[in-house]
Write an enzyme that holds these catalytic residues in place. Sequence first.
Site, PDB file in Angstrom:
ATOM      1  N   TYR A 171       0.832  -1.204   0.000  1.00  0.00           N
ATOM      2  CA  TYR A 171       0.000   0.000   0.000  1.00  0.00           C
ATOM      3  C   TYR A 171       0.876   1.268   0.000  1.00  0.00           C
ATOM      4  CZ  TYR A 171      -3.612   3.208   1.814  1.00  0.00           C
ATOM      5  OH  TYR A 171      -4.489   4.251   2.006  1.00  0.00           O
ATOM      6  N   LYS A 175       0.813   4.099  -2.819  1.00  0.00           N
ATOM      7  CA  LYS A 175       0.416   5.486  -2.544  1.00  0.00           C
ATOM      8  C   LYS A 175       1.544   6.467  -2.882  1.00  0.00           C
ATOM      9  CE  LYS A 175      -3.744   5.448  -1.315  1.00  0.00           C
ATOM     10  NZ  LYS A 175      -4.726   5.607  -2.407  1.00  0.00           N
TER      11      LYS A 175
HETATM   12  N1  LIG Z   1      -9.361   5.853   5.565  1.00  0.00           N
HETATM   13  C1  LIG Z   1      -8.231   6.480   5.716  1.00  0.00           C
HETATM   14  O1  LIG Z   1      -7.855   6.841   6.828  1.00  0.00           O
HETATM   15  C2  LIG Z   1      -7.384   6.800   4.498  1.00  0.00           C
HETATM   16  C3  LIG Z   1      -6.190   7.509   4.707  1.00  0.00           C
HETATM   17  C4  LIG Z   1      -5.413   7.842   3.603  1.00  0.00           C
HETATM   18  C5  LIG Z   1      -5.842   7.488   2.319  1.00  0.00           C
HETATM   19  N2  LIG Z   1      -7.001   6.776   2.160  1.00  0.00           N
HETATM   20  C6  LIG Z   1      -7.391   6.446   0.793  1.00  0.00           C
HETATM   21  O2  LIG Z   1      -8.708   6.923   0.559  1.00  0.00           O
HETATM   22  C7  LIG Z   1      -9.329   6.113  -0.438  1.00  0.00           C
HETATM   23  C8  LIG Z   1     -10.689   5.637   0.056  1.00  0.00           C
HETATM   24  O3  LIG Z   1     -10.509   4.781   1.161  1.00  0.00           O
HETATM   25  P1  LIG Z   1     -11.633   4.541   2.280  1.00  0.00           P
HETATM   26  O4  LIG Z   1     -10.941   4.594   3.576  1.00  0.00           O
HETATM   27  O5  LIG Z   1     -12.801   5.397   2.016  1.00  0.00           O
HETATM   28  O6  LIG Z   1     -11.978   2.991   2.011  1.00  0.00           O
HETATM   29  P2  LIG Z   1     -13.386   2.253   1.752  1.00  0.00           P
HETATM   30  O7  LIG Z   1     -13.101   0.794   1.796  1.00  0.00           O
HETATM   31  O8  LIG Z   1     -14.440   2.789   2.657  1.00  0.00           O
HETATM   32  O9  LIG Z   1     -13.753   2.700   0.256  1.00  0.00           O
HETATM   33  C9  LIG Z   1     -13.038   2.245  -0.857  1.00  0.00           C
HETATM   34  C10 LIG Z   1     -14.031   1.927  -1.959  1.00  0.00           C
HETATM   35  O10 LIG Z   1     -13.308   1.502  -3.126  1.00  0.00           O
HETATM   36  C11 LIG Z   1     -14.059   0.479  -3.748  1.00  0.00           C
HETATM   37  N3  LIG Z   1     -13.195  -0.344  -4.608  1.00  0.00           N
HETATM   38  C12 LIG Z   1     -12.249  -1.234  -4.221  1.00  0.00           C
HETATM   39  N4  LIG Z   1     -11.690  -1.804  -5.305  1.00  0.00           N
HETATM   40  C13 LIG Z   1     -12.281  -1.263  -6.409  1.00  0.00           C
HETATM   41  C14 LIG Z   1     -12.116  -1.445  -7.802  1.00  0.00           C
HETATM   42  N5  LIG Z   1     -11.225  -2.323  -8.294  1.00  0.00           N
HETATM   43  N6  LIG Z   1     -12.887  -0.717  -8.640  1.00  0.00           N
HETATM   44  C15 LIG Z   1     -13.808   0.171  -8.161  1.00  0.00           C
HETATM   45  N7  LIG Z   1     -14.006   0.372  -6.832  1.00  0.00           N
HETATM   46  C16 LIG Z   1     -13.247  -0.337  -5.966  1.00  0.00           C
HETATM   47  C17 LIG Z   1     -14.634  -0.319  -2.590  1.00  0.00           C
HETATM   48  O11 LIG Z   1     -15.767  -1.099  -2.990  1.00  0.00           O
HETATM   49  C18 LIG Z   1     -14.980   0.782  -1.588  1.00  0.00           C
HETATM   50  O12 LIG Z   1     -16.325   1.224  -1.717  1.00  0.00           O
HETATM   51  C19 LIG Z   1      -8.348   4.992  -0.759  1.00  0.00           C
HETATM   52  O13 LIG Z   1      -7.608   5.324  -1.910  1.00  0.00           O
HETATM   53  C20 LIG Z   1      -7.446   4.976   0.453  1.00  0.00           C
HETATM   54  O14 LIG Z   1      -6.194   4.437   0.153  1.00  0.00           O
HETATM   55  C21 LIG Z   1      -7.774   6.425   3.223  1.00  0.00           C
END
Ligand SMILES: NC(=O)c1ccc[n+]([C@@H]2O[C@H](COP(=O)([O-])OP(=O)(O)OC[C@H]3O[C@@H](n4cnc5c(N)ncnc54)[C@H](O)[C@@H]3O)[C@@H](O)[C@H]2O)c1
Length: 307
Positions: A171, A175
């Site tokens: 990851y 990123k």
């Molecule tokens: N949650 C955090 O604290 C955090 C921190 C930094 C970055 N992020 C980033 O934010 C983004 C969203 O993460 P989140 O925490 O909301 O996670 P989440 O699991 O709630 O949402 C991610 C969504 O992506 C969808 N998904 C997964 N694979 C897919 C694919 N191949 N095609 C289409 N959709 C797909 C999933 O079904 C899900 O609805 C990600 O890129 C994550 O790396 C999250």
Amino acid sequence: MGKLLEGKVALVTGSGHGIGRGHALELAKHGATVIINDLGTSISGEGTGKVADEVVQIIQDRGGEAISDFSDVGDEEQMDLLVERAYSQLGRLDIVVNNAGIVRDRAIWNMSADDFDLVMRVHVRGSWLTSRAVARKWREESKETGGKVYGRIINTTSGAGLLGHFGQTNYGAAKAAIVGLTQTLSLELASIGATVNAISPGGSTRMSATMPGRAAPIEPDQRPEDEFDPKDPSLGSPVVAWLASPEAGHVSGQVIKALGENIQWLQGWTPKATVSNSGKRWEAEKLGGIFATDVFGTRTPGLRLGG
Ligand SMILES: NC(=O)c1ccc[n+]([C@@H]2O[C@H](COP(=O)([O-])OP(=O)(O)OC[C@H]3O[C@@H](n4cnc5c(N)ncnc54)[C@H](O)[C@@H]3O)[C@@H](O)[C@H]2O)c1
């Protein structure tokens, strides 16, 4: 006063849950028609589902416009078709928010090559495929008109990519790669007037809840908008809406941390210390002393020298 994104069409990948759902609701609130893309997988990328329909319904109930899409961001044909669909069904595609993501956390000695490949596929290949598909469209448009286009790509990086995080070599690599994609693509699209930036978001989501001691997930529509909760995953969404707007046409190649109540403009990999050997090759045996005094010097705090 008109809405910030009136008349714009936006694609938000992975907007069925969490951070992406927050972006989709925010973009729709500001007048954009939003394509809610989500494959509906588990946090680690298994299965499929129709969660995108739920978000479309919420947007429509609030008086906005949205359509759902269940494609896999890692699939080349599906991403090309999705961008074609935006043009054929909605007439244009102005904004792409690459947000879809999964995690498969393990210390490297326990991580399989599949865990690595799948995480890279969704985050890096997925962001690249949507970007290429829309960049081709914008370039065509620019050639036809001989001028600039309206184009905004907003990618999603993370603290794990910017600083590292135990158990996330896949990851973290993905990123960090997204920052490289952002900076390079911003150079490529500059001549046609499109911008490419990245945000580093946060908040309690299904994904963050997989980490020990983290809070339960919050879906952005399931809490009152006027109550401030620092763990709300949609707190970075206003930054996405602004970066997507006509007001941000001068901002490209940047990384913005948009988390809780704070906005931070991040810049990395700037030289901290430079030592020259005055036109001569360095000798490895002498470098210990040079590093101790002239390179690292007293600036060791923050350096990870093992441990
Ligand atoms: N949650 C955090 O604290 C955090 C921190 C930094 C970055 N992020 C980033 O934010 C983004 C969203 O993460 P989140 O925490 O909301 O996670 P989440 O699991 O709630 O949402 C991610 C969504 O992506 C969808 N998904 C997964 N694979 C897919 C694919 N191949 N095609 C289409 N959709 C797909 C999933 O079904 C899900 O609805 C990600 O890129 C994550 O790396 C999250």
